[in-house]
Design a protein around this motif. Structure first.
Motif, short mmCIF file in Angstrom:
data_model
loop_
_atom_site.label_atom_id
_atom_site.label_comp_id
_atom_site.label_asym_id
_atom_site.label_seq_id
_atom_site.Cartn_x
_atom_site.Cartn_y
_atom_site.Cartn_z
N GLN A 146 34.10 -61.27 1.73
CA GLN A 146 34.14 -62.70 1.41
C GLN A 146 33.42 -63.01 0.11
O GLN A 146 33.79 -63.92 -0.63
CB GLN A 146 33.54 -63.50 2.57
CG GLN A 146 34.38 -63.45 3.83
CD GLN A 146 33.64 -63.95 5.07
OE1 GLN A 146 32.40 -64.11 5.05
NE2 GLN A 146 34.37 -64.21 6.13
N ALA A 147 32.40 -62.21 -0.21
CA ALA A 147 31.63 -62.42 -1.44
C ALA A 147 32.36 -61.92 -2.68
O ALA A 147 32.08 -62.39 -3.79
CB ALA A 147 30.26 -61.74 -1.33
N GLY A 148 33.27 -60.98 -2.50
CA GLY A 148 34.01 -60.47 -3.64
C GLY A 148 34.73 -59.18 -3.30
O GLY A 148 34.11 -58.25 -2.77
N HIS A 149 36.04 -59.13 -3.59
CA HIS A 149 36.85 -57.96 -3.27
C HIS A 149 37.89 -57.74 -4.36
O HIS A 149 38.10 -58.60 -5.23
CB HIS A 149 37.53 -58.12 -1.90
CG HIS A 149 38.30 -59.40 -1.78
ND1 HIS A 149 37.79 -60.51 -1.15
CD2 HIS A 149 39.54 -59.78 -2.22
CE1 HIS A 149 38.68 -61.50 -1.20
NE2 HIS A 149 39.74 -61.08 -1.84
N ILE A 150 38.51 -56.59 -4.34
CA ILE A 150 39.60 -56.32 -5.28
C ILE A 150 40.70 -57.35 -5.05
O ILE A 150 41.06 -57.64 -3.90
CB ILE A 150 40.12 -54.88 -5.09
CG1 ILE A 150 39.03 -53.88 -5.52
CG2 ILE A 150 41.40 -54.66 -5.90
CD1 ILE A 150 39.40 -52.43 -5.30
N PRO A 151 41.20 -57.96 -6.11
CA PRO A 151 42.20 -59.02 -5.95
C PRO A 151 43.37 -58.59 -5.06
O PRO A 151 43.94 -57.51 -5.24
CB PRO A 151 42.65 -59.30 -7.38
CG PRO A 151 41.45 -58.97 -8.21
CD PRO A 151 40.84 -57.77 -7.53
N GLY A 152 43.70 -59.47 -4.11
CA GLY A 152 44.82 -59.20 -3.20
C GLY A 152 44.48 -58.39 -1.98
O GLY A 152 45.32 -58.23 -1.09
N ALA A 153 43.25 -57.86 -1.89
CA ALA A 153 42.91 -56.99 -0.77
C ALA A 153 42.84 -57.75 0.55
O ALA A 153 42.38 -58.88 0.60
CB ALA A 153 41.58 -56.29 -1.04
N ARG A 154 43.28 -57.08 1.60
CA ARG A 154 43.06 -57.54 2.97
C ARG A 154 41.77 -56.90 3.46
O ARG A 154 41.32 -55.90 2.91
CB ARG A 154 44.19 -57.11 3.90
CG ARG A 154 45.56 -57.73 3.58
CD ARG A 154 46.29 -57.00 2.48
NE ARG A 154 47.71 -57.34 2.46
CZ ARG A 154 48.33 -57.91 1.45
NH1 ARG A 154 47.68 -58.23 0.34
NH2 ARG A 154 49.63 -58.15 1.51
N TYR A 155 41.20 -57.40 4.55
CA TYR A 155 39.99 -56.78 5.10
C TYR A 155 40.29 -56.12 6.44
O TYR A 155 40.87 -56.75 7.34
CB TYR A 155 38.85 -57.78 5.27
CG TYR A 155 37.62 -57.09 5.84
CD1 TYR A 155 36.93 -56.15 5.08
CD2 TYR A 155 37.19 -57.31 7.14
CE1 TYR A 155 35.86 -55.46 5.59
CE2 TYR A 155 36.11 -56.64 7.66
CZ TYR A 155 35.44 -55.70 6.88
OH TYR A 155 34.37 -55.01 7.40
#
Length: 282
Positions: free
Chosen positions: A41-50
């Protein structure tokens, strides 16, 4: 061309807008199970699902299982489809521990279900950020796909199969040396290892920058224990069937294909107090 083992940050970045590519953030912390979701939620690779290790990549724990039982194939297939993964999708998994927790687990699960086009981001999120590549906080809008699971249960062993493992086959324990020797056990209630298992900690698959060692170096590392055995005689174990997938991935990178997973691993083995426990170096 499908990517089936590792992918660089540069290659992934070049395909971020490819509709046939799906990125999955697999960050997880055993001591704080919600830490990975907060990090996403704080920052991920664009488009990534968790993907949550406990909720998405494992079945519920029972009195006889290890800490991370294999998920039900139909349930996992529904989750993968909801993430937009279909038969033609190239999947990229990453975490922040070089693939150990839990990108290699997703890599193995997809292969188990018959989906070969899956790779792990070499060096994980640290390699991405070192390259100056962007992070995002948006949750992607996903077009669901139909994922059909075709599990190949030859790729993993039950505890009964491990108990009856032929003498010519090799059980490799991916945990740290101190846990293997039984000198400390921070997670499970019993310390030690499965008798006959040899120790090959996952951390040594990686260079100082968190990326995998070159294929030749990995091959040398595993060959030192395999000797003349073919790769298909190797069974990987760890604490709960998660980091063992990292050793399995490393063998594939090294060109040593065909090794298998003891899915329940140490935390399942010790559920029955009648099963033997070894301590010490071997």
């Amino acid at each position: 061309m499908a990517h089936t083992t590792l992918i660089t940050a540069a290659t992934l970045h070049a395909h971020l807008d490819d509709p046939d590519w799906v990125v999955v953030d697999c960050r997880f912390n055993l001591a704080d199970p919600d830490a990975g979701r907060r990090a996403y939620q704080a920052g991920h690779i664009p488009g990534a699902r968790y993907a949550h290790l406990d909720e998405d990549l494992s079945a519920p724990v029972t009195a006889t299982t290890g800490r991370h039982p294999l998920p039900d194939p139909a349930r996992l297939a529904a989750t993968l489809g909801a993430w937009g993964i279909g038969p033609e999708t190239q999947v990229l998994a990453y975490d922040d521990l070089g693939g150990m927790l839990a990108a290699a687990r997703l890599w193995w699960l997809l292969r188990w279900l018959g989906h070969a086009a899956v790779a792990v981001l070499d060096g994980g999120l640290p390699a991405w950020t070192r390259a100056g590549l962007p992070l995002d906080t948006d949750v992607p809008v996903i077009a669901a796909q139909t994922f059909t699971a075709r599990p190949d249960n030859r790729l993993w062993l039950t505890v009964e199969q491990v108990q009856a493992l032929p003498a010519h086959e090799l059980l490799l324990d991916a945990r740290g040396a101190a846990r293997y020797r039984g000198e400390m056990e921070p997670i499970d209630p019993v310390a030690g290892h499965i008798p006959g298992a040899l120790n090959l900690p996952t951390e040594s698959n990686l260079a100082a920058d968190g990326c995998f060692l070159p294929a030749a170096a990995l091959r040398t590392r595993f060959a030192a224990l395999l000797g003349e055995r073919p790769a298909a005689t190797v069974v990987h174990s760890c604490g709960s069937g998660v980091t063992a997938c990292h050793n399995l991935l490393a063998m594939e990178v090294a060109g040593l294909s065909g090794s298998r997973l003891y899915a329940g691993s140490w935390s399942e083995w010790i559920r029955d107090p009648q099963r033997p426990v070894a301590t010490g170096a071997a």
